[in-house]
Design an enzyme around this catalytic site. Structure first.
Site, PDB file in Angstrom:
ATOM      1  N   HIS A 132      11.665  -4.268  -1.050  1.00  0.00           N
ATOM      2  CA  HIS A 132      10.181  -3.484  -1.046  1.00  0.00           C
ATOM      3  C   HIS A 132      10.055  -2.647  -2.232  1.00  0.00           C
ATOM      4  O   HIS A 132      10.988  -2.221  -2.967  1.00  0.00           O
ATOM      5  CB  HIS A 132      10.129  -2.633   0.152  1.00  0.00           C
ATOM      6  CG  HIS A 132       9.678  -3.354   1.444  1.00  0.00           C
ATOM      7  ND1 HIS A 132       9.908  -2.784   2.619  1.00  0.00           N
ATOM      8  CD2 HIS A 132       9.140  -4.666   1.530  1.00  0.00           C
ATOM      9  CE1 HIS A 132       9.432  -3.734   3.646  1.00  0.00           C
ATOM     10  NE2 HIS A 132       9.012  -4.862   2.979  1.00  0.00           N
TER      11      HIS A 132
ATOM     12  N   ASP B 242       8.907   0.010  -3.387  1.00  0.00           N
ATOM     13  CA  ASP B 242       9.190   1.334  -3.381  1.00  0.00           C
ATOM     14  C   ASP B 242      10.699   1.588  -3.616  1.00  0.00           C
ATOM     15  O   ASP B 242      11.141   2.774  -3.792  1.00  0.00           O
ATOM     16  CB  ASP B 242       8.683   2.329  -2.524  1.00  0.00           C
ATOM     17  CG  ASP B 242       8.972   1.887  -0.972  1.00  0.00           C
ATOM     18  OD1 ASP B 242       9.256   0.626  -0.775  1.00  0.00           O
ATOM     19  OD2 ASP B 242       9.067   2.648   0.122  1.00  0.00           O
TER      20      ASP B 242
END
Length: 236
Positions: free
Chosen positions: A62, A64
């Site tokens: 992901h 982030d």
């Protein structure tokens, strides 16, 4: 074992928090666990030479938790970075290899990609790292991991992101737990920490930010709670 928090935010950066990234320092070497923050920028801001990076570990694909890898690749030759980068999926290796070529990055020949495997998958003269499967990406049938890093008799568990039910909460004997509180309530998290027996827990990746008030209000007699900010440093 020294830990520096390069980024403590959740899936979006905040005014004073970058996305998640944790630095582990052992002697002259540093290890990066997740790279959501602009890692190169943060290292320079805190006085670290990026060529000290010994290895990089990404818990799941992901943004982030991996956005900062682009700069690491693009600047790897400039800063003479010579670390392996451990990713949970081959598609991640393919993606970063292709994106570096697209951007005409001069990737250091001493930098390499490897896949994470369950159990102890990394060891050098300083630390060993074990991967514990988690269920954060269960719906998409993709892998995600928590990490257990050990230096001698000291160790830290870094969970990455977990399943909303906390059914994948790591139950290991680490001196420090670093975990999130974006996908479940503080009360549920506190119950898991207490039941597992951790004595100290650092909670980051808190969403929404208002949860910090609840975390501060929650009390547990069984463990010490810390709520790190970017740049904070802890020694185990």
């Amino acid at each position: 074992m020294k830990i520096r928090f390069l980024g403590t935010s959740f899936g979006a950066p905040q005014k004073e928090r970058c996305q998640q990234s944790i630095l582990l320092e052992c002697g002259d070497d540093i290890y990066i666990f997740d790279a959501g923050a602009p890692v190169i920028d943060r290292l320079l801001a805190y006085g670290y030479n990026p060529n000290r990076i010994k290895a990089i570990f990404i818990s799941h694909l992901h943004g982030d938790h991996m956005n900062g890898l682009h700069d690491i690749l693009n600047l790897s030759e400039y800063f003479k970075i010579k670390s392996p980068i451990y990713l949970p999926e081959q598609r991640g290796i393919d993606f970063f290899t292709d994106s570096a070529l697209l951007l005409h990055a001069k990737i250091s020949p001493l930098l390499s990609f490897s896949l994470i495997s369950e159990g102890e998958f990394y060891q050098d003269e300083n630390i060993s790292v074990s991967a514990i499967p988690t269920a954060h990406m269960e719906k998409s049938e993709r892998p995600s991991f928590a990490f257990w890093a050990k230096e001698g008799k000291k160790s830290v568990c870094i969970t990455g992101d977990l399943h909303p039910t906390l059914k994948d909460f790591p139950k290991i004997a680490a001196d420090l737990l670093i975990t999130e509180c974006a996908h479940f309530s503080p009360k549920a998290l506190f119950e898991c920490i207490a039941d597992t027996g951790y004595k100290k827990a650092a909670v980051i990746h808190v969403m929404p930010p208002e949860k910090y008030d609840t975390l501060r209000a929650e009390k547990s007699p069984s463990f010490d709670l810390v709520l790190p900010r970017d740049g904070d440093e802890y020694i185990i």
